[in-house]
Design an enzyme around this catalytic site. Structure first.
Site, mmCIF file in Angstrom:
data_model
loop_
_atom_site.group_PDB
_atom_site.id
_atom_site.type_symbol
_atom_site.label_atom_id
_atom_site.label_comp_id
_atom_site.label_asym_id
_atom_site.label_seq_id
_atom_site.Cartn_x
_atom_site.Cartn_y
_atom_site.Cartn_z
ATOM 1 N N SER A 90 -2.711 -1.790 3.749
ATOM 2 C CA SER A 90 -2.287 -2.451 4.811
ATOM 3 C C SER A 90 -3.356 -3.709 5.020
ATOM 4 O O SER A 90 -3.181 -4.545 4.301
ATOM 5 C CB SER A 90 -2.456 -1.403 5.956
ATOM 6 O OG SER A 90 -1.510 -2.188 7.028
ATOM 7 N N GLU B 204 7.983 2.283 4.919
ATOM 8 C CA GLU B 204 6.934 1.138 5.638
ATOM 9 C C GLU B 204 7.353 0.856 6.998
ATOM 10 O O GLU B 204 6.545 0.568 7.797
ATOM 11 C CB GLU B 204 6.692 0.080 4.555
ATOM 12 C CG GLU B 204 6.255 0.465 3.139
ATOM 13 C CD GLU B 204 4.792 0.720 3.395
ATOM 14 O OE1 GLU B 204 4.004 0.775 4.288
ATOM 15 O OE2 GLU B 204 3.868 0.594 2.360
ATOM 16 N N HIS C 92 4.084 4.595 6.542
ATOM 17 C CA HIS C 92 2.884 3.634 6.309
ATOM 18 C C HIS C 92 1.550 4.327 6.343
ATOM 19 O O HIS C 92 1.092 4.764 7.347
ATOM 20 C CB HIS C 92 3.177 2.356 7.271
ATOM 21 C CG HIS C 92 2.065 1.444 7.162
ATOM 22 N ND1 HIS C 92 2.197 0.401 6.053
ATOM 23 C CD2 HIS C 92 0.970 0.903 7.838
ATOM 24 C CE1 HIS C 92 1.163 -0.513 6.231
ATOM 25 N NE2 HIS C 92 0.518 -0.003 7.314
#
Length: 500
Positions: free
Chosen positions: A195, A308, A400
């Protein structure tokens, strides 16, 4: 019977004493730069004052100021204490280690507003048992990590706004200077992140200041949001000063704002989730560097997860509304989108997949193309495994960040996974971690060993490893994964970069 502590390690700054935990030695809270407080706030990280006496390195140090509730809910756990004095790193190594083990340096995620290197999913013991030295890093977050204001320009002889990236560079320099004393090979350093950590890896691949400090890169769930231009960053800094009733603020007034006053800021005053372009650290926007193949040439692993879009609500993205926007666009119309996603019904479901691919999946394709321009291999992956007990909950695939404890083989430590994983989940995780370590260990090969051989995508060969098949265990190499839609989104992204 307790394990004996490792002998003191002589770093260039002074000796440190770690702890023995079964067959692993760990050193926690080693300072890699001076505390960035007082007059050192919003300055490049400075050298640590050396010490003579052996320094205990058995407790994690403070993380940068942040919202603890957000970190527990979204960032991977409770980082403990917070402080502006946060520039510390942690090292795990095999107790029975030889010389010149591969080194893996981890940059945590969290949108540049939450996170720390000491969170449970990032425990380095399982990777160290595979024969590597693992380093995790804290860096400045939020306004402390990314900030520009007219009062600060020119203080260091060059324009600086990406202080968090400079922290990461300082940690990499520490690794170059010291990691041999821990058994690591300073000539084989793999920089990895997820990320915002992945965005940091991308930024350092594009930064002239990071050249030569690492040799391979792992980019997990990096995203395509554009960097903040320098002039916009200046306006943001002035708006922040006005928030604190500081019109035409001086540098001294800005540095007098209490550090803990920054993290509660919301809306336009909240920093993240991207760095600033136009300073000495990132002279050009990161995406622009990759589109022209200007990144530091090295082997790269890049990939993302099957759901995601799960993170987008955190940033206020309405997935269905994004499809409504496409209806009003000519360049990328809804009719074309529906052709690219046959069988997907309803704006919410379509938005979930389109936003996922435009913001995350396409980045892997962009990086692959950039790697071809510098003639370096690129291992791409798509992570779609969900623990057996949670398949009714994670209906759309891997959220995610949910791949991280598989990469570290820390499912039994990470919340909430440790409450429901079974032996089959753990066995799958071990195979994933093996791939990552094999990437760090490999030298010159274009195929990684594992349950199935994982070939790199090289010129003319668009290949990707599917890790998990429809949320279940399995590995499969696929050719031309989502090629048509990703190629289209890449062209649209490049068009926007050119216009800017």
């Amino acid at each position: 019977m307790p394990h004996p502590a490792p002998p003191p390690i002589a770093t260039r700054q002074g000796p440190v004493l770690g702890a023995a935990e079964e067959d692993i030695h760990v050193w926690r809270g080693i300072p890699f730069a001076a505390p960035p407080v007082g007059a050192l706030r919003w300055r490049s990280p400075q050298p640590v004052t050396p010490w003579q006496e052996t320094r205990p390195a058995r407790e994690f140090a403070a993380a940068s100021w942040q919202n603890i509730d957000h970190c527990v809910e979204l960032g991977g756990g409770n980082p403990g204490s917070f402080s502006e004095d946060c520039l510390y790193l942690n090292v795990w190594a095999p107790a029975a280690r030889g010389d010149k083990l591969p080194v893996m340096v981890w940059l945590h995620g969290g949108g540049y507003t939450i996170g720390a290197g000491n969170l449970p999913p990032y425990d380095g013991a399982a990777l160290a048992r595979r024969g590597v030295v693992l380093v995790t890093v804290n860096y400045r977050l939020g306004q402390l990590g990314f900030f520009a204001h007219p009062a600060l320009e020119g203080e260091e002889g060059e324009r600086i706004g990406n202080f968090a990236l400079l922290d990461q560079i300082a940690a990499l320099r520490w690794v170059q200077e010291n990691i041999a004393a821990f058994g690591g090979d300073s000539g084989n350093v793999t920089l990895m992140g997820e990320s915002a950590g992945a965005r940091s890896v991308l930024s350092l691949l594009a930064s002239p200041k990071a050249k030569g400090l690492f040799h391979k890169a792992v980019i997990q769930s990096g995203y395509t949001l554009p960097d903040t231009p320098w002039q916009q960053a200046l306006k943001n800094g002035e708006a922040l000063a006005r928030h604190f009733n500081l019109e035409n603020a001086s540098a001294e007034q800005l540095r007098a704002i209490p550090a803990e006053a920054f993290w509660p800021l919301e809306g336009p005053l909240k920093n993240g989730p991207v760095p600033i372009s136009g300073d000495a650290v990132l002279p050009q926007p990161m995406l622009d560097v990759f589109f022209r193949g200007g990144q530091h040439p090295m082997p790269v692993m890049v990939g993302s997860n099957s759901d995601e879009a799960s993170v987008m609500a955190v940033f206020g993205v309405d997935l269905a509304a994004e499809i409504a926007k496409l209806r009003r666009q000519r360049r990328l119309g809804l009719g074309l989108i529906k052709l690219l996603y046959p069988g997907v019904r309803g704006d919410l479901a379509l938005g979930r997949e389109v936003c996922r691919d435009m913001a995350f999946t396409t980045l892997g394709y962009v990086v692959m193309q950039a790697q071809r321009r510098v003639n370096r291999p690129c291992w791409r992956y798509w992570f779609d495994y969900v623990a057996e007990a949670e398949r009714a909950t994670y209906l759309h695939g891997t959220w995610h960040g949910n791949e991280v404890p598989y990469v570290f083989d820390t499912l039994t430590l990470a919340e909430p996974a440790k409450n429901y994983v079974n032996e089959r989940d753990l066995a799958f995780s071990a195979r994933v971690a093996d791939y990552w370590v094999n990437f760090a260990r490999s030298a010159g090969s274009t195929v990684l060993d594992g349950p199935v051989p994982w070939p790199a995508a090289v010129r003319g060969r668009d290949r990707l490893l599917r890790i998990g098949i429809h949320r279940r265990a399995g590995f499969k190499v696929e050719k031309g994964f989502m090629r048509v839609r990703l190629a289209l989104f890449r062209r649209v992204m490049r068009h926007h970069v050119t216009l800017e």
